[in-house]
Structure formats: C-alpha cells, structure tokens
Design a protein around this motif. Sequence first.
Motif, PDB file in Angstrom:
ATOM      1  N   ASN A   6       0.940  -1.245   0.038  1.00 34.15           N
ATOM      2  CA  ASN A   6      -0.244  -0.079   0.080  1.00 34.15           C
ATOM      3  C   ASN A   6       0.777   1.369   0.078  1.00 34.15           C
ATOM      4  O   ASN A   6       2.048   1.326   0.046  1.00 34.15           O
ATOM      5  N   ASN A   7       0.092   2.429  -0.089  1.00 36.64           N
ATOM      6  CA  ASN A   7       1.068   3.708   0.107  1.00 36.64           C
ATOM      7  C   ASN A   7       1.930   3.666   0.939  1.00 36.64           C
ATOM      8  O   ASN A   7       3.112   4.353   0.715  1.00 36.64           O
ATOM      9  N   GLN A   8       1.833   3.426   2.426  1.00 41.12           N
ATOM     10  CA  GLN A   8       2.501   3.671   3.446  1.00 41.12           C
ATOM     11  C   GLN A   8       3.782   2.608   3.292  1.00 41.12           C
ATOM     12  O   GLN A   8       5.069   2.908   3.656  1.00 41.12           O
ATOM     13  N   ASP A   9       3.774   1.372   2.734  1.00 38.69           N
ATOM     14  CA  ASP A   9       4.768   0.459   2.413  1.00 38.69           C
ATOM     15  C   ASP A   9       5.552   1.100   1.267  1.00 38.69           C
ATOM     16  O   ASP A   9       6.793   0.990   1.558  1.00 38.69           O
ATOM     17  N   ILE A  10       4.990   1.757   0.454  1.00 40.16           N
ATOM     18  CA  ILE A  10       5.554   2.271  -0.805  1.00 40.16           C
ATOM     19  C   ILE A  10       6.697   3.366   0.067  1.00 40.16           C
ATOM     20  O   ILE A  10       7.777   3.572  -0.330  1.00 40.16           O
ATOM     21  N   THR A  11       6.049   4.218   0.862  1.00 40.00           N
ATOM     22  CA  THR A  11       6.723   5.354   1.444  1.00 40.00           C
ATOM     23  C   THR A  11       7.950   4.711   2.450  1.00 40.00           C
ATOM     24  O   THR A  11       9.085   5.376   2.247  1.00 40.00           O
ATOM     25  N   ILE A  12       7.600   3.856   3.156  1.00 45.74           N
ATOM     26  CA  ILE A  12       8.503   3.202   4.013  1.00 45.74           C
ATOM     27  C   ILE A  12       9.672   2.813   3.124  1.00 45.74           C
ATOM     28  O   ILE A  12      10.947   3.021   3.305  1.00 45.74           O
ATOM     29  N   LEU A  13       9.681   2.206   1.874  1.00 47.95           N
ATOM     30  CA  LEU A  13      10.642   1.494   1.131  1.00 47.95           C
ATOM     31  C   LEU A  13      11.326   2.609   0.524  1.00 47.95           C
ATOM     32  O   LEU A  13      12.446   2.674   0.446  1.00 47.95           O
ATOM     33  N   ASN A  14      10.664   3.757   0.112  1.00 40.23           N
ATOM     34  CA  ASN A  14      11.485   4.995  -0.540  1.00 40.23           C
ATOM     35  C   ASN A  14      12.202   5.677   0.717  1.00 40.23           C
ATOM     36  O   ASN A  14      13.472   5.875   0.317  1.00 40.23           O
ATOM     37  N   ILE A  15      11.809   5.781   1.918  1.00 37.36           N
ATOM     38  CA  ILE A  15      12.667   6.276   2.910  1.00 37.36           C
ATOM     39  C   ILE A  15      13.767   5.347   3.225  1.00 37.36           C
ATOM     40  O   ILE A  15      14.960   5.871   3.275  1.00 37.36           O
ATOM     41  N   LEU A  16      13.575   4.149   3.187  1.00 36.43           N
ATOM     42  CA  LEU A  16      14.860   3.238   3.670  1.00 36.43           C
ATOM     43  C   LEU A  16      15.845   3.103   2.329  1.00 36.43           C
ATOM     44  O   LEU A  16      16.950   2.915   2.667  1.00 36.43           O
ATOM     45  N   LYS A  22      17.804   4.729   8.870  1.00 39.52           N
ATOM     46  CA  LYS A  22      16.601   5.395   9.807  1.00 39.52           C
ATOM     47  C   LYS A  22      15.989   4.384  10.528  1.00 39.52           C
ATOM     48  O   LYS A  22      15.699   3.421  10.136  1.00 39.52           O
ATOM     49  N   THR A  23      15.693   4.805  11.677  1.00 41.03           N
ATOM     50  CA  THR A  23      15.232   3.831  12.660  1.00 41.03           C
ATOM     51  C   THR A  23      13.523   3.766  12.573  1.00 41.03           C
ATOM     52  O   THR A  23      13.213   4.663  11.705  1.00 41.03           O
ATOM     53  N   SER A  24      12.875   2.873  12.804  1.00 37.90           N
ATOM     54  CA  SER A  24      11.560   2.699  12.911  1.00 37.90           C
ATOM     55  C   SER A  24      10.831   3.702  13.444  1.00 37.90           C
ATOM     56  O   SER A  24       9.784   4.314  12.980  1.00 37.90           O
ATOM     57  N   THR A  25      11.311   4.220  14.397  1.00 37.81           N
ATOM     58  CA  THR A  25      10.680   5.602  15.084  1.00 37.81           C
ATOM     59  C   THR A  25      10.688   6.646  14.322  1.00 37.81           C
ATOM     60  O   THR A  25       9.864   7.364  14.128  1.00 37.81           O
ATOM     61  N   GLU A  26      11.941   7.024  13.401  1.00 38.50           N
ATOM     62  CA  GLU A  26      12.136   8.050  12.632  1.00 38.50           C
ATOM     63  C   GLU A  26      11.151   7.878  11.500  1.00 38.50           C
ATOM     64  O   GLU A  26      10.560   8.784  11.033  1.00 38.50           O
ATOM     65  N   ILE A  27      11.018   6.571  10.809  1.00 39.69           N
ATOM     66  CA  ILE A  27      10.303   6.480   9.724  1.00 39.69           C
ATOM     67  C   ILE A  27       8.531   6.807  10.342  1.00 39.69           C
ATOM     68  O   ILE A  27       8.041   7.242   9.647  1.00 39.69           O
ATOM     69  N   ALA A  28       8.556   6.037  11.366  1.00 39.15           N
ATOM     70  CA  ALA A  28       6.696   6.352  12.178  1.00 39.15           C
ATOM     71  C   ALA A  28       6.556   7.551  12.081  1.00 39.15           C
ATOM     72  O   ALA A  28       5.343   8.161  11.809  1.00 39.15           O
ATOM     73  N   GLU A  29       7.642   8.531  12.576  1.00 45.16           N
ATOM     74  CA  GLU A  29       7.182  10.142  12.575  1.00 45.16           C
ATOM     75  C   GLU A  29       6.867  10.838  11.241  1.00 45.16           C
ATOM     76  O   GLU A  29       5.992  11.554  11.140  1.00 45.16           O
ATOM     77  N   THR A  30       7.654  10.341  10.426  1.00 40.43           N
ATOM     78  CA  THR A  30       7.599  10.651   8.887  1.00 40.43           C
ATOM     79  C   THR A  30       6.059  10.498   8.449  1.00 40.43           C
ATOM     80  O   THR A  30       5.525  11.278   7.795  1.00 40.43           O
ATOM     81  N   LEU A  31       5.763   9.194   8.760  1.00 40.49           N
ATOM     82  CA  LEU A  31       4.615   8.658   8.189  1.00 40.49           C
ATOM     83  C   LEU A  31       3.315   9.018   9.238  1.00 40.49           C
ATOM     84  O   LEU A  31       2.207   8.639   8.695  1.00 40.49           O
ATOM     85  N   ASN A  32       3.405   9.745  10.423  1.00 42.09           N
ATOM     86  CA  ASN A  32       2.551  10.279  11.431  1.00 42.09           C
ATOM     87  C   ASN A  32       1.692   8.978  11.646  1.00 42.09           C
ATOM     88  O   ASN A  32       0.647   8.978  11.877  1.00 42.09           O
ATOM     89  N   MET A  33       2.591   7.817  12.158  1.00 46.93           N
ATOM     90  CA  MET A  33       2.019   6.794  12.766  1.00 46.93           C
ATOM     91  C   MET A  33       2.751   6.453  14.136  1.00 46.93           C
ATOM     92  O   MET A  33       3.964   6.880  14.420  1.00 46.93           O
ATOM     93  N   SER A  34       2.236   5.493  14.796  1.00 45.46           N
ATOM     94  CA  SER A  34       3.091   4.948  15.940  1.00 45.46           C
ATOM     95  C   SER A  34       4.088   4.117  15.588  1.00 45.46           C
ATOM     96  O   SER A  34       4.191   3.360  14.711  1.00 45.46           O
ATOM     97  N   GLN A  35       5.227   3.903  16.394  1.00 48.08           N
ATOM     98  CA  GLN A  35       6.357   3.085  16.261  1.00 48.08           C
ATOM     99  C   GLN A  35       6.130   1.589  15.953  1.00 48.08           C
ATOM    100  O   GLN A  35       6.521   1.011  15.016  1.00 48.08           O
ATOM    101  N   SER A  36       5.225   1.155  16.793  1.00 46.55           N
ATOM    102  CA  SER A  36       4.900  -0.425  16.718  1.00 46.55           C
ATOM    103  C   SER A  36       4.404  -0.746  15.576  1.00 46.55           C
ATOM    104  O   SER A  36       4.969  -1.766  15.030  1.00 46.55           O
TER     105      SER A  36
END
Length: 158
Positions: A6-16, A22-36
């Motif tokens: 989905n779009n969030q997965d694609i955004t995560i892949l783009n960031i990585l 980048k940590t999962s916390t930093e990525i979560a902040e970019t996506l405006n979602m919680s870390q877990s």
Amino acid sequence: MATELNNQDITILNILQKDASKTSTEIAETLNMSQSPCWRRINRIEQTGLIRKKVALLDREKLGMELVVFTTVNLTTVGRQYLEDFEDAVRTLPEVIECYTMTGVWDYMLKVVAKDIRHYEVFVRERLLSLPMVGETHSHIAVTEIKNTTELPLDTQL
C-alpha cells in the motif's frame, strides 16, 4: 507482484532506500503513525525479501577509484558451460561491480571500477583476457558521472 504494497509500504521503502539507517521511530514520525505498527510493517517487508540487504554506500572517488569502465564482452563460443564458467569467473573479480547478459551484439556488459587506467589495463590483460572463454572485449570509459543511484523508481512503477 506477489507482495501487495500500500502507499505506506511504498513510502517506507522510499525512505529506507534513501537512508537505511533510519530507525522505525524516525520512519513512523515521517508517516505520522506510532512506532510499533511501523516496525511491524518494516519487518513484514523485510520478511518478504523486498529488502535484500542493508549496506553502506562508499565514495569510490574519495577512496581513490577514479575510473569507471563499461566493458562489453563476447565469448569465443556460446554454450551453456561457457556461459556458466564465465559467470562464475566474473563473480570472483572484485573490480567488476555489475555484470549483465545482453541481447544484440554483445554477450555481456560489465561495470568495472579501477583506481586508474593502468590498473584497468592490468585487470583486462591479466584477469579478464586470461579467461579462456573470452574472445573479444571493448572498453567504454565513463568521463563524467551524471547520475548514479541505487534507488528504484517506486513512485512511477508501483
């Protein structure tokens, strides 16, 4: 594609692919979602094999490797064993950082990195042309690097 993204997965892949540190916390902040949930998404993506490995990209010029050469290769005889033998040999040559089979006139295209033209000459004479199945090579020396990226075009392809 076997894996639904989905779009969030694609955004995560783009960031990585821009910065795998980048940590999962930093990525979560970019996506405006919680870390877990973000960590779970990253973990799921990794388990599917979409992320093959995480590496440090080195600056070849700062390390003294000034020369990039695209070398086209034709084998003396094309047959399954010659192809496999050549491919096995190329995998052992550290100067070859990419190798592709080609359609058309050439059997293979190699991307070779060397510290200078002399190092490349020694590589060709002593390593590449010493392979018995190599019949012909042509060197195409890169003069100026315009674009060099490892990032896949996810936004235009998925």
